[in-house]
Design a protein around this motif. Structure first.
Motif, PDB file in Angstrom:
ATOM      1  N   ASP A 180      59.971  11.867 -16.172  1.00  0.00           N
ATOM      2  CA  ASP A 180      60.679  10.833 -15.411  1.00  0.00           C
ATOM      3  C   ASP A 180      60.381   9.431 -15.926  1.00  0.00           C
ATOM      4  O   ASP A 180      61.259   8.578 -15.964  1.00  0.00           O
ATOM      5  N   HIS A 181      59.117   9.189 -16.297  1.00  0.00           N
ATOM      6  CA  HIS A 181      58.762   7.844 -16.752  1.00  0.00           C
ATOM      7  C   HIS A 181      59.143   7.602 -18.197  1.00  0.00           C
ATOM      8  O   HIS A 181      59.557   6.505 -18.562  1.00  0.00           O
ATOM      9  N   LEU A 182      58.977   8.605 -19.036  1.00  0.00           N
ATOM     10  CA  LEU A 182      59.266   8.395 -20.458  1.00  0.00           C
ATOM     11  C   LEU A 182      60.763   8.281 -20.728  1.00  0.00           C
ATOM     12  O   LEU A 182      61.181   7.602 -21.646  1.00  0.00           O
ATOM     13  N   LYS A 183      61.561   8.936 -19.898  1.00  0.00           N
ATOM     14  CA  LYS A 183      62.995   8.891 -20.197  1.00  0.00           C
ATOM     15  C   LYS A 183      63.623   7.519 -19.923  1.00  0.00           C
ATOM     16  O   LYS A 183      64.714   7.236 -20.421  1.00  0.00           O
ATOM     17  N   ARG A 352      58.529  -2.907 -16.604  1.00  0.00           N
ATOM     18  CA  ARG A 352      57.941  -1.582 -16.640  1.00  0.00           C
ATOM     19  C   ARG A 352      57.353  -1.363 -18.008  1.00  0.00           C
ATOM     20  O   ARG A 352      57.927  -1.748 -19.012  1.00  0.00           O
ATOM     21  N   ALA A 353      56.177  -0.760 -18.028  1.00  0.00           N
ATOM     22  CA  ALA A 353      55.544  -0.467 -19.301  1.00  0.00           C
ATOM     23  C   ALA A 353      55.210   1.010 -19.365  1.00  0.00           C
ATOM     24  O   ALA A 353      54.849   1.618 -18.356  1.00  0.00           O
ATOM     25  N   VAL A 354      55.372   1.578 -20.537  1.00  0.00           N
ATOM     26  CA  VAL A 354      55.031   2.961 -20.789  1.00  0.00           C
ATOM     27  C   VAL A 354      54.066   2.963 -21.964  1.00  0.00           C
ATOM     28  O   VAL A 354      54.374   2.437 -23.032  1.00  0.00           O
ATOM     29  N   LEU A 355      52.882   3.511 -21.730  1.00  0.00           N
ATOM     30  CA  LEU A 355      51.814   3.476 -22.726  1.00  0.00           C
ATOM     31  C   LEU A 355      51.317   4.881 -23.012  1.00  0.00           C
ATOM     32  O   LEU A 355      51.378   5.735 -22.120  1.00  0.00           O
ATOM     33  N   GLY A 356      50.786   5.080 -24.216  1.00  0.00           N
ATOM     34  CA  GLY A 356      50.196   6.385 -24.486  1.00  0.00           C
ATOM     35  C   GLY A 356      49.407   6.389 -25.771  1.00  0.00           C
ATOM     36  O   GLY A 356      49.377   5.400 -26.496  1.00  0.00           O
ATOM     37  N   LEU A 390      55.013  10.848 -28.635  1.00  0.00           N
ATOM     38  CA  LEU A 390      55.805  10.382 -29.777  1.00  0.00           C
ATOM     39  C   LEU A 390      56.971  11.328 -30.041  1.00  0.00           C
ATOM     40  O   LEU A 390      58.098  10.902 -30.279  1.00  0.00           O
ATOM     41  N   GLU A 391      56.692  12.619 -29.965  1.00  0.00           N
ATOM     42  CA  GLU A 391      57.757  13.587 -30.253  1.00  0.00           C
ATOM     43  C   GLU A 391      58.838  13.583 -29.174  1.00  0.00           C
ATOM     44  O   GLU A 391      60.024  13.695 -29.457  1.00  0.00           O
ATOM     45  N   TYR A 392      58.419  13.416 -27.933  1.00  0.00           N
ATOM     46  CA  TYR A 392      59.405  13.363 -26.849  1.00  0.00           C
ATOM     47  C   TYR A 392      60.271  12.101 -26.975  1.00  0.00           C
ATOM     48  O   TYR A 392      61.491  12.150 -26.806  1.00  0.00           O
TER      49      TYR A 392
END
Ligand code: ADP
Ligand code: MG
Length: 406
Positions: A180-183, A352-356, A390-392
């Motif tokens: 939900d968050h990565l998309k 919004r930030a998405v980190l990994g 990364l792959e997603y």
């Protein structure tokens, strides 16, 4: 395309008494029998607790890659010491093919939990062996994947096993949370700031191409060395990529270095060997890097350049450290983490930030910040995935996720 269902969509009455096998990611670091960071364990607790409350019989499976080969027993002991409220007493099964394993699982009562030993001690896990998948399947009625960080691997417990559960395979709460968050990234609001660090230019190149439409693209870490080299700067003894992509073709850096949205620092932190052999660290302009220098981190100018960009952003995507984190060159990664988290905490500018990635997450933990998406705070999402993230982001799907579709 059919949808992926969350385990929470199953009425609890249908879960009562059922044997549910949950692929977890308990691949945590264990040092002298102690768990160093339990983020991944904690992130699976909501799924475990949900199943337990519903009266399911929960069979946890995972891999672990501990250097000393200790397996999952310390993780089981840790859960039993730390999370009794959520998990009760978890029974450990050390040999998953034995009669003992079968009878332990057959004798489980509603709400009880069993953890099976490290799947990777059997080579058939990685080779996605069908007989191995069938053995695991024989223990359960329902399959749940809550291991986002391994969902890019076509291993038995990730792909072969769920294939054996038509109409009974689900995403766990954390896996659903990740998707939900990565998309959001695929239709990111603008201004969109894309920050990419770490190493291995060749594996990250497709991602740089995919997000070339971001409003600002910032490359740090060892990726920066490749950029500087392509721009004609001396990078001395710095780590650079092989210059060929994963298909073996020569990388064309021109579109990247000519992209007007690319932001690079004016200075870098270098580690150099003085004539007397001593090692010295200093800040140098990118034009002043010498033959004996090794670029270890971006310089402080990066932070200055970024402050405004990040303050104006509506979406930030960040993976990979700005410098050689494990050698102690953490400063600019920590500074970046501060900038991003500050931007996310400003109520007047919803961003919004998405980190990994391992080091990026470590920097956040060092600052005492963690993912709060499960507490309703969606501003900053910290993914549990590195390679999987990364792959997603690149393919908008993962093998372990696709197989959950009905
Ligand atoms: P993550 O671990 O966050 O997923 P990566 O695995 O892509 O990210 O990259 C991390 C690696 O990049 C680490 O080994 C780190 O030390 C290395 N790295 C970053 N900057 C540099 C640099 N300037 N020189 C050498 N290695 C670097
Ligand atoms: Mg890594």
């Amino acid at each position: 395309m059919s949808e992926i269902k969350s385990i929470t969509s199953v009425p609890t009455t249908e879960l009562k008494g059922k044997r549910v096998i949950v692929r977890c990611d308990f691949n945590v670091q264990v040092f002298e029998g102690k768990i160093m960071d339990d983020l991944r364990v904690r992130k699976t607790l909501p799924t475990i607790q949900f199943l337990r409350d519903a009266g399911a019989r929960v069979i946890l499976i995972s891999h672990i890659e501990s250097k000393d080969g200790t397996g999952l027993k310390p993780v089981c002991e840790y859960i039993n010491e730390t999370y009794t409220k959520e998990c009760g007493v978890v029974t450990f099964v050390s040999d998953f093919q034995s009669e003992d394993a079968a009878s332990t699982i057959a004798n489980m009562k509603d709400g009880e939990i069993t953890l099976i030993e490290n799947l990777r001690i059997d080579a058939r896990e990685k080779s996605n062996d069908i007989e191995f998948a069938k053995l695991l399947a024989s223990y359960a009625d329902i399959y749940v994947n809550d291991a986002f960080a391994v969902s890019h691997r076509a291993h038995a417990s990730v792909v072969g096993l769920p294939a054996l559960f038509p109409n009974a395979r689900y995403a766990g709460i954390q896996l659903m949370n990740e998707l939900d968050h990565l998309k959001v990234t695929f239709n990111a609001p603008h201004p969109f700031v894309f920050i990419l660090g770490g190493a291995k230019f060749e594996t990250k190149l497709p991602l740089i191409q995919k997000f070339a439409q971001a409003d600002s693209i910032l490359l740090g870490g060892a990726l920066l060395n490749d950029i500087l080299k392509a721009k004609g700067y001396n990078v001395g003894k710095s780590l650079v990529s092989s210059g060929v992509d994963t298909a073996g073709a020569k990388i064309d850096f021109t579109p990247i270095i000519e992209n007007p949205k690319l932001i690079i620092p004016d200075d870098v932190i270098v580690s150099g060997i003085l004539p007397d052999g001593t090692i010295r660290t200093s800040t140098k302009l990118i034009s002043e890097v010498g033959d004996e220098d090794m670029i270890m981190d971006v310089g402080p100018s990066m932070n200055t350049k970024l402050t405004e960009v990040i303050q104006n952003a509506k979406f930030i995507l960040w993976n990979g450290p700005m410098g050689n984190y494990e050698k102690g060159f953490k400063d600019q990664t920590i500074e970046m983490a501060k900038l991003v988290s500050m931007a996310c905490s400003r109520l007047d500018a919803p961003v919004r930030a998405v980190l990994g990635g391992g080091d990026t997450t470590a920097a956040m933990i060092e600052l005492g910040l963690e993912d709060q998406s499960d507490k309703g705070n969606d501003a900053m999402f910290i993914s549990t995935g590195g390679g999987a993230m990364l792959e997603y982001l690149l393919n908008e799907s993962l093998p372990g996720v696709e197989v959950l579709r009905e």
